[in-house]
Design a protein around this motif. Structure first.
Motif, mmCIF file in Angstrom:
data_model
loop_
_atom_site.group_PDB
_atom_site.id
_atom_site.type_symbol
_atom_site.label_atom_id
_atom_site.label_comp_id
_atom_site.label_asym_id
_atom_site.label_seq_id
_atom_site.Cartn_x
_atom_site.Cartn_y
_atom_site.Cartn_z
ATOM 1 N N THR A 19 -27.772 -24.933 -24.003
ATOM 2 C CA THR A 19 -28.366 -24.893 -25.337
ATOM 3 C C THR A 19 -27.575 -23.924 -26.220
ATOM 4 O O THR A 19 -26.783 -23.105 -25.734
ATOM 5 C CB THR A 19 -29.826 -24.420 -25.280
ATOM 6 O OG1 THR A 19 -29.847 -23.060 -24.804
ATOM 7 C CG2 THR A 19 -30.652 -25.298 -24.346
ATOM 8 N N LEU A 20 -27.799 -24.019 -27.531
ATOM 9 C CA LEU A 20 -27.153 -23.087 -28.452
ATOM 10 C C LEU A 20 -27.588 -21.648 -28.172
ATOM 11 O O LEU A 20 -26.783 -20.716 -28.266
ATOM 12 C CB LEU A 20 -27.494 -23.458 -29.897
ATOM 13 C CG LEU A 20 -26.712 -24.623 -30.491
ATOM 14 C CD1 LEU A 20 -27.293 -25.029 -31.836
ATOM 15 C CD2 LEU A 20 -25.237 -24.281 -30.638
ATOM 16 N N GLU A 21 -28.859 -21.466 -27.804
ATOM 17 C CA GLU A 21 -29.358 -20.130 -27.498
ATOM 18 C C GLU A 21 -28.632 -19.541 -26.290
ATOM 19 O O GLU A 21 -28.270 -18.354 -26.287
ATOM 20 C CB GLU A 21 -30.870 -20.171 -27.242
ATOM 21 C CG GLU A 21 -31.721 -20.442 -28.473
ATOM 22 C CD GLU A 21 -31.670 -21.904 -28.916
ATOM 23 O OE1 GLU A 21 -32.011 -22.159 -30.088
ATOM 24 O OE2 GLU A 21 -31.272 -22.778 -28.108
ATOM 25 N N MET A 22 -28.408 -20.384 -25.263
ATOM 26 C CA MET A 22 -27.680 -19.924 -24.074
ATOM 27 C C MET A 22 -26.250 -19.541 -24.439
ATOM 28 O O MET A 22 -25.734 -18.510 -23.997
ATOM 29 C CB MET A 22 -27.682 -21.016 -23.005
ATOM 30 C CG MET A 22 -29.037 -21.300 -22.390
ATOM 31 S SD MET A 22 -29.081 -22.839 -21.415
ATOM 32 C CE MET A 22 -27.923 -22.464 -20.109
ATOM 33 N N LEU A 23 -25.601 -20.369 -25.269
ATOM 34 C CA LEU A 23 -24.225 -20.082 -25.680
ATOM 35 C C LEU A 23 -24.135 -18.803 -26.498
ATOM 36 O O LEU A 23 -23.222 -17.984 -26.308
ATOM 37 C CB LEU A 23 -23.670 -21.244 -26.503
ATOM 38 C CG LEU A 23 -23.036 -22.418 -25.754
ATOM 39 C CD1 LEU A 23 -22.538 -23.450 -26.759
ATOM 40 C CD2 LEU A 23 -21.903 -21.955 -24.857
ATOM 41 N N GLU A 24 -25.081 -18.631 -27.425
ATOM 42 C CA GLU A 24 -25.067 -17.433 -28.258
ATOM 43 C C GLU A 24 -25.303 -16.177 -27.427
ATOM 44 O O GLU A 24 -24.693 -15.125 -27.668
ATOM 45 C CB GLU A 24 -26.113 -17.564 -29.369
ATOM 46 C CG GLU A 24 -25.676 -18.547 -30.459
ATOM 47 C CD GLU A 24 -26.795 -18.944 -31.396
ATOM 48 O OE1 GLU A 24 -27.970 -18.637 -31.085
ATOM 49 O OE2 GLU A 24 -26.499 -19.567 -32.425
ATOM 50 N N ASP A 25 -26.160 -16.290 -26.418
ATOM 51 C CA ASP A 25 -26.405 -15.154 -25.524
ATOM 52 C C ASP A 25 -25.133 -14.812 -24.740
ATOM 53 O O ASP A 25 -24.769 -13.633 -24.610
ATOM 54 C CB ASP A 25 -27.550 -15.481 -24.564
ATOM 55 C CG ASP A 25 -27.885 -14.314 -23.656
ATOM 56 O OD1 ASP A 25 -28.176 -13.221 -24.187
ATOM 57 O OD2 ASP A 25 -27.825 -14.477 -22.421
#
Length: 309
Positions: A215-221
């Motif tokens: 997910t985008l959240e995983m990538l941003e983290d």
């Protein structure tokens, strides 16, 4: 003097699980920013209202995008009976309504008509161009849009769930150019009902599946921890259906210069045995990385796309 590109020379694929209400273009922009990549693109547009697999290419992987655009795809979607909309999804204006609720048995009996090579007319709210204009732009402007039926291939179609009389969830495996909204439109018409797409998720594009999605959240983290490269898949991920041929360092050097190489008879036979009917494309590799995509002609490999990895 050539102008230097902004960003880092990152190459590889991200199997993104695109969230609801985000365009494919915006998804690419966000992934590109996370990696500070010089170049990015996507394989196969996914509607803003759809979720699921959106493969995003970075750097040299963009050279393999055409092969993934043509790949088979899989979708899971829910039909809501009772209302036909202008866009064939839940966001569209209601055109007609009906109390008809097809039964599970009726849907299952109708699905075989949608399997195989069929003629399908794309929805007028689609990205297909008409006289240089996108069909959805013309439709939104209230202009008449006429699209011709074209052949598409649906490999399988099945009922995944039937939670209540108003909804049914289907899964399909299909070839390129297939519109789920058109499937729903035509199925409802066949059953004498009104229906629209209430929920749509793409579960596979070629070799990209939910199992490898981030997910985008995983990538941003990961980006905050400077570990985003952990989510990067090899450039070759998009070339699963193309036969590989390991070449020598000397031949790899020739191919990178855009020069053809000559194959020995045993190499020719080995490649021919793995080529798809009508295809000449071969992936030349060296040291475990792709060097070039080539066409095999008269016992030679002629490079068509060269990679700088």
């Amino acid at each position: 003097m050539a102008r230097r590109r902004k960003g880092d020379p990152v190459s590889g694929w991200i199997c993104l699980d695109k969230p609801y209400d985000l365009t494919s273009t915006h998804a690419v922009s966000r992934v590109r920013r996370i990696f500070n990549a010089q170049k990015a693109g996507h394989a196969g547009t996914l509607d803003p209202l759809a979720t699921g697999i959106l493969p995003i290419a970075l750097g040299e992987a963009t050279k393999t995008v055409p092969f993934l655009v043509d790949a088979d795809k899989a979708y899971r979607f829910t039909i809501a009976w009772g209302r036909t909309t202008a866009t064939h999804d839940r966001e569209g204006e209601t055109l007609t309504a009906s109390d008809v609720r097809p039964t599970l048995a009726q849907v299952e009996a109708a699905l075989p008509s949608f399997v195989g090579e069929i003629m399908q007319t794309p929805p007028i709210f689609s990205a297909i161009k008409v006289d240089g204009e996108r069909a959805y732009d013309l439709a939104r402007a209230g202009q008449p849009v006429e699209l011709k039926a074209r052949p598409v291939t649906i490999h399988s179609a099945r009922v995944a769930d039937a939670p209540d009389a108003d909804h049914i969830t289907l899964e399909i495996e299909c070839g390129k150019g297939t519109y789920v909204r058109a499937v729903v439109r035509d199925l409802a018409e066949m059953l004498g009902a009104c229906g629209h797409v209430a929920d749509l998720r793409r579960t596979r594009v070629g070799g990209f599946t939910e199992a490898s999605a981030v997910t985008l959240e995983m990538l941003e983290d990961l980006g905050h921890k400077v570990r985003q490269s952990e989510a990067l898949l090899p450039v070759e991920t998009a070339l699963d259906d193309i036969p590989e041929l390991a070449v020598t360092d000397e031949d790899a050097f020739r191919l990178k210069q855009g020069r053809p190489i000559v194959l020995v008879p045993r190499q020719v036979e080995a490649v021919k045995a793995r080529l798809k009917p009508g295809s000449r494309i071969v992936s030349a590799t060296s040291g475990g990385s792709v060097v070039a995509l080539c066409e095999m002609r008269a016992g030679r490999l002629e490079p068509s796309r060269v990679f700088n990895l």
